[in-house]
Design a protein around this motif. Structure first.
Motif, PDB file in Angstrom:
ATOM      1  N   LYS A  67       5.387  14.689   9.191  1.00 40.84           N
ATOM      2  CA  LYS A  67       5.105  15.167   7.826  1.00 40.84           C
ATOM      3  C   LYS A  67       4.163  14.247   7.078  1.00 40.84           C
ATOM      4  N   ARG A  68       3.884  13.062   7.663  1.00 42.22           N
ATOM      5  CA  ARG A  68       3.102  12.064   6.946  1.00 42.22           C
ATOM      6  C   ARG A  68       1.602  12.296   7.079  1.00 42.22           C
TER       7      ARG A  68
ATOM      8  N   MET B  40       0.833  -1.202   0.000  1.00 42.33           N
ATOM      9  CA  MET B  40       0.000   0.000   0.000  1.00 42.33           C
ATOM     10  C   MET B  40       0.862   1.244   0.000  1.00 42.33           C
ATOM     11  N   ASP B  41       0.233   2.344  -0.275  1.00 46.27           N
ATOM     12  CA  ASP B  41       0.948   3.616  -0.326  1.00 46.27           C
ATOM     13  C   ASP B  41       0.931   4.255   1.065  1.00 46.27           C
ATOM     14  N   LEU B  42       2.121   4.358   1.652  1.00 42.70           N
ATOM     15  CA  LEU B  42       2.207   4.901   3.013  1.00 42.70           C
ATOM     16  C   LEU B  42       1.789   6.361   3.064  1.00 42.70           C
ATOM     17  N   ASN B  43       1.851   7.027   1.929  1.00 42.36           N
ATOM     18  CA  ASN B  43       1.549   8.460   1.941  1.00 42.36           C
ATOM     19  C   ASN B  43       0.157   8.772   1.411  1.00 42.36           C
ATOM     20  N   LYS B  44      -0.666   7.721   1.369  1.00 45.30           N
ATOM     21  CA  LYS B  44      -2.049   7.928   0.919  1.00 45.30           C
ATOM     22  C   LYS B  44      -2.748   8.959   1.805  1.00 45.30           C
ATOM     23  N   ARG B  45      -3.437   9.878   1.159  1.00 39.96           N
ATOM     24  CA  ARG B  45      -4.110  10.942   1.905  1.00 39.96           C
ATOM     25  C   ARG B  45      -5.570  10.581   2.161  1.00 39.96           C
ATOM     26  N   TYR B  46      -6.012  10.831   3.364  1.00 41.38           N
ATOM     27  CA  TYR B  46      -7.428  10.640   3.694  1.00 41.38           C
ATOM     28  C   TYR B  46      -8.043  11.997   3.988  1.00 41.38           C
TER      29      TYR B  46
END
Lengths: 110, 208
Positions: free
Chosen positions: B169-170, B1-7
């Motif tokens: 920053k994540r 999965m993308d660790l930097n996925k934005r919710y």
């Protein structure tokens, strides 16, 4: 993949409902906190006031028990759905803890 | 999965801490650890109760003359309040408000540092009175029990600080939500143990 979830976008109505639900939960948490502070105050006051030992010890142990139940069930959400297995873990742990204390204390006292 | 996925608050799961399989596993595993920790502390409490006020003959320190309740009262209030501030942090985590969560975690860490500072002051004070670790069976049991709790506080603080810095920053996603949730659970558990320490060690010590 272990991290994948199906993404669901909530409608505004759903979102507002959840937000209100969480705010209501937070108010319950504040109530629990006030009770915990109150129980702590009673315990310290009783000791400072110098009541009889035989009166104080059971009462402050009971107050500690109530406070721990509040922490576990409200702050740590043990009462929420999906906590059956973890409640089983905790009660097993508390059971062994109780036996341990009982065993060591009785060995010394008798 | 993308660790930097934005919710967004709209797409954020209702229970982000158990939204993934990894989150569920961490949740179960961590509670199992807490149950084991309960037993660890029970053995230390049992040892303390068995050795309380005991030691070589002629020892001068007993629990009734030693403990200072005003200091313990302050420590209790600080730790209890820090438990509430971490509840606020998780409340904002569930609302997907990363900044508010970080702020409340910061307050929690601050209160924890004050608590730890007071505990170090207390131990230092006792040692200067002559109540060292090797003074008696009582002193060894006391320092082991309360010191183990203090070590847990130190670990909890390091955990919070590491999470705050690493994810600064994540932002919040389903990868780090379980981490924040479990750190907060650990912090509540530390408070649970302290409730018994102030009751069994300090209050029951002061009246005997």
């Amino acid at each position: 993949m272990a991290h994948d979830t199906t993404e669901k976008i909530r409608s505004h109505a759903e979102h507002d409902f959840l937000k209100r639900k969480r705010s209501a939960e937070m108010r319950h948490q504040l109530t629990s906190f006030a009770i915990m502070i109150f129980l702590t105050l009673i315990a310290f006051t009783m000791v400072a006031a110098g009541f009889s030992t035989y009166l104080i010890v059971p009462i402050i142990l009971l107050l500690a028990g109530v406070q721990v139940v509040l922490q576990l069930y409200h702050f740590m959400h043990l009462s929420n759905k999906g906590h059956g297995m973890v409640a089983f873990f905790m009660f097993s742990g508390i059971f062994v803890a109780f036996i341990t204390v009982l065993a060591l204390v009785t060995i010394v006292w008798w | 999965m993308d660790l930097n996925k934005r919710y967004t608050p709209q797409s954020w799961p209702d229970h982000p801490e158990t939204a993934t399989l990894e989150g569920k596993n961490k949740f179960i595993g961590f509670w199992l650890l807490l149950a084991a920790e309960t037993v660890t502390f029970a053995s230390l409490f049992a040892t303390y109760l068995a050795l309380k006020d005991r030691g070589p003959s002629g020892m001068e320190f007993t629990s009734s003359g030693l403990f200072e309740l005003p200091l313990v009262f302050a420590m209790t209030m600080i730790l209890l309040t820090s438990s509430l501030t971490s509840v606020y942090a998780i409340h904002h985590m569930k609302n997907h408000n990363f900044k508010a969560m970080q702020a409340w975690l910061g307050i929690t860490v601050l209160l924890g540092v004050v608590f730890l500072g007071l505990e170090i002051y207390e131990f230092n004070h006792y040692v200067h009175l002559g109540f060292g670790y090797t003074n008696s069976a009582f002193s060894a049991a006391f320092y082991t029990l309360v010191g183990t709790h203090g070590a847990h506080v130190l670990f909890g603080l390091s955990w919070f600080i590491a999470l705050m810095i690493r994810n600064s920053k994540r932002g919040l996603n389903t990868y780090n939500a379980p981490k924040f949730y479990l750190a907060a659970l650990y912090w509540h558990f530390i408070d649970v143990v302290w409730v018994f320490i102030f009751t069994v060690v300090y209050l029951m010590g002061a009246i005997s």
